[in-house]
Design a protein around this motif. Structure first.
Motif, PDB file in Angstrom:
ATOM      1  N   ALA A  11       0.828  -1.217   0.000  1.00 11.96           N
ATOM      2  CA  ALA A  11       0.000   0.000   0.000  1.00 11.96           C
ATOM      3  C   ALA A  11       0.860   1.264   0.000  1.00 11.96           C
ATOM      4  O   ALA A  11       0.536   2.258  -0.675  1.00 11.96           O
ATOM      5  CB  ALA A  11      -0.947  -0.015   1.196  1.00 11.96           C
ATOM      6  N   GLY A  12       1.969   1.234   0.739  1.00 11.40           N
ATOM      7  CA  GLY A  12       2.825   2.412   0.806  1.00 11.40           C
ATOM      8  C   GLY A  12       3.604   2.685  -0.456  1.00 11.40           C
ATOM      9  O   GLY A  12       4.198   3.758  -0.592  1.00 11.40           O
ATOM     10  N   GLU A  13       3.642   1.718  -1.391  1.00 16.67           N
ATOM     11  CA  GLU A  13       4.387   1.900  -2.636  1.00 16.67           C
ATOM     12  C   GLU A  13       3.482   2.165  -3.835  1.00 16.67           C
ATOM     13  O   GLU A  13       3.968   2.280  -4.961  1.00 16.67           O
ATOM     14  CB  GLU A  13       5.248   0.656  -2.906  1.00 16.67           C
ATOM     15  CG  GLU A  13       6.322   0.419  -1.855  1.00 16.67           C
ATOM     16  CD  GLU A  13       7.170  -0.800  -2.157  1.00 16.67           C
ATOM     17  OE1 GLU A  13       7.120  -1.291  -3.313  1.00 16.67           O
ATOM     18  OE2 GLU A  13       7.871  -1.280  -1.251  1.00 16.67           O
ATOM     19  N   VAL A  14       2.167   2.249  -3.613  1.00 13.23           N
ATOM     20  CA  VAL A  14       1.256   2.581  -4.708  1.00 13.23           C
ATOM     21  C   VAL A  14       1.443   4.055  -5.047  1.00 13.23           C
ATOM     22  O   VAL A  14       1.281   4.924  -4.177  1.00 13.23           O
ATOM     23  CB  VAL A  14      -0.204   2.301  -4.320  1.00 13.23           C
ATOM     24  CG1 VAL A  14      -1.157   2.788  -5.407  1.00 13.23           C
ATOM     25  CG2 VAL A  14      -0.417   0.808  -4.073  1.00 13.23           C
ATOM     26  N   PRO A  15       1.804   4.396  -6.290  1.00 11.85           N
ATOM     27  CA  PRO A  15       2.043   5.807  -6.629  1.00 11.85           C
ATOM     28  C   PRO A  15       0.785   6.650  -6.436  1.00 11.85           C
ATOM     29  O   PRO A  15      -0.341   6.161  -6.576  1.00 11.85           O
ATOM     30  CB  PRO A  15       2.452   5.757  -8.110  1.00 11.85           C
ATOM     31  CG  PRO A  15       2.844   4.336  -8.362  1.00 11.85           C
ATOM     32  CD  PRO A  15       2.022   3.501  -7.441  1.00 11.85           C
ATOM     33  N   ASP A  16       0.981   7.920  -6.142  1.00  8.25           N
ATOM     34  CA  ASP A  16      -0.164   8.834  -5.991  1.00  8.25           C
ATOM     35  C   ASP A  16      -0.689   9.344  -7.327  1.00  8.25           C
ATOM     36  O   ASP A  16      -1.897   9.304  -7.569  1.00  8.25           O
ATOM     37  CB  ASP A  16       0.219  10.010  -5.080  1.00  8.25           C
ATOM     38  CG  ASP A  16       0.312   9.585  -3.622  1.00  8.25           C
ATOM     39  OD1 ASP A  16      -0.441   8.669  -3.231  1.00  8.25           O
ATOM     40  OD2 ASP A  16       1.135  10.165  -2.895  1.00  8.25           O
ATOM     41  N   PRO A  17       0.184   9.850  -8.233  1.00 13.05           N
ATOM     42  CA  PRO A  17      -0.354  10.374  -9.500  1.00 13.05           C
ATOM     43  C   PRO A  17      -1.041   9.261 -10.306  1.00 13.05           C
ATOM     44  O   PRO A  17      -0.484   8.158 -10.445  1.00 13.05           O
ATOM     45  CB  PRO A  17       0.897  10.890 -10.226  1.00 13.05           C
ATOM     46  CG  PRO A  17       1.905  11.119  -9.146  1.00 13.05           C
ATOM     47  CD  PRO A  17       1.638  10.057  -8.130  1.00 13.05           C
TER      48      PRO A  17
END
Length: 437
Positions: free
Chosen positions: A350-356
């Motif tokens: 979950a912490g590595e899912v990109p935001d853009p």
């Protein structure tokens, strides 16, 4: 009496007293034709078709009977004649071809379940049964050649399955020379080119891996006039991006769990046979087809959309060994949230899912580039939810349900459901296809 029939190389026959001479080439061809259809009756007309090219001689049937009579000296009652047909009765362990298929299937199933360590010994044992080209020494030019050529295609597939298992077991360095020799003999095997690229990449030679792509491109264009397919181009792009999934599983820093998210196969689903066939066909593009493997199933509430794509997903599961993801959409779910949901299912923390959003799309496409994943999106209400999930390369597929048609790329078909499965109207079925957009 014990019998051993060996087809995977020079034709050999063994009985209780040891090796038996199968006789001249035509008689050995009769043995092969019967063994390829072991335990099934083969009509005389079919045997004649297999054994003589063009117009058979007037004596063909008489010659065939003479060869059968001679083979019975070694095979005894194993050859049964009835109603204008002959049957050769063999137990699976008495025919090397049957043992090859058994071992290959067991190994392939283990590979599909993400267990290369269990797959490797079975696939290797299957290949050790080969002593040369199938039916080596038989006269060529007859229809029987087509069946023997098909066996060679089966062997090549197992060679590449074994290579896939060994790549996952971290044996990249030892595979480079083997794959090179394989491609010298079979330069149009795109899967093998991809494996050689990956072996060189995992051996730490990115330059050689990228050069291998150019060699594959030259071979395919020079001999067939075509460009590399989506598997090779996707792998090439992933290497340029140094995608994390290119490393063997044991080097990725964590165990990779293969998602198996399909709901249970509907027990009471009836009807919609044509619609199901259309969905399965859309998820399995024809060889060489460059369009995405995607399809939208739409219809009113309670028309059986979810049940249909769930049934299709279970039918397709073996073709997508890297996982099946099931995501619920709905009108209020943002496209970016759906992408994040699918990325997490594919192993992205979950912490590595990109935001853009565009980076999420890029990560999704990189993950799918050399994987075979089935994604099911249930209840989509907007084309914007679907478009980012359409696979950009071959090997993966997307099944979508929606209450209404969605504006999709023209190569993505729609399948229409008009009434619930099991509730048949006068015609007993809905309209299977409703255009392309």
């Amino acid at each position: 009496m014990s019998v051993q029939v060996r087809l995977l190389g020079p034709v050999e026959l063994r009985g209780d007293r040891g090796p038996a001479d199968p006789g001249p080439a035509k008689r050995r061809a009769v043995l092969v034709a019967l063994a390829l259809e072991a335990n099934r009756p083969v009509p005389v007309s079919r045997l004649v078709e297999l054994l003589w090219s063009g117009r058979p001689p007037a004596s063909a049937v008489a010659n065939l009977r003479n060869h059968i009579a001679a083979l019975r000296c070694a095979l005894g009652t194993r050859i049964v004649s009835r109603h204008g047909a002959y049957r050769l009765d063999l137990a699976p362990h008495e025919l090397d071809l049957a043992e090859f298929h058994r071992l290959a299937e067991r190994g392939r199933n283990a590979l599909a379940l993400g267990d290369p360590a269990r797959a490797e010994p079975d696939l290797a044992a299957a290949l050790r049964l080969w002593r040369g080209p199938a039916g080596h020494g038989l006269p060529r030019g007859a229809t029987l050649d087509v069946l023997l050529t098909g066996l060679e295609a089966d062997r090549l597939r197992v060679v590449e399955d074994l290579t896939e298992a060994r790549l996952e077991l971290g044996q990249a360095g030892e595979l480079v020379s083997t794959l090179h020799d394989h491609l010298v003999a079979h330069p149009l095997r795109e899967r093998a080119w991809a494996q050689l690229m990956l072996a060189r990449y995992r051996a730490g030679d990115l330059g050689a891996a990228l050069a291998t792509y150019r060699q594959a491109e030259a071979a395919l264009h020079g001999q067939l006039g075509v460009d590399p397919g989506s598997e090779l181009t996707g792998l090439h792009r992933a290497m340029l991006e140094r995608a994390a999934w290119l490393e063997p599983r044991e080097r990725r820093g964590r165990s990779v769990e293969v998602p198996r998210e399909l709901p249970p196969d509907p027990v009471f689903l009836t009807g919609h046979a044509e619609e199901l066939a259309a969905v399965l066909a859309a998820a399995r593009p024809a060889p060489g087809e460059r369009g995405p493997a995607a399809v939208v199933v739409h219809g009113p509430p309670a028309s059986g959309k979810t049940a249909l794509v769930t049934r299709a997903g279970h039918r397709l599961a073996e073709a997508f060994p890297d996982g099946q993801v099931f995501a619920a959409a709905g009108p209020d779910v943002a496209a970016g949230d759906l992408l994040a949901r699918v990325l997490r299912a594919l192993g992205v923390p979950a912490g590595e899912v990109p935001d853009p959003p565009d980076e999420r799309v890029g990560r999704y496409r990189s993950l799918l580039a050399a994987r075979r994943v089935l994604v099911v999106l249930d209840g989509a209400g907007d084309p914007g939810q679907v478009r980012p999930l359409i696979p950009a390369t071959g090997g993966s597929a997307l099944l979508v349900t929606s209450r209404r048609p969605l504006r999709m790329p023209e190569e993505v078909p729609h399948v229409t459901l008009r009434r619930a499965a099991g509730r048949r109207g006068p015609s007993g079925r809905g309209a299977p296809l409703r255009g392309r957009g």
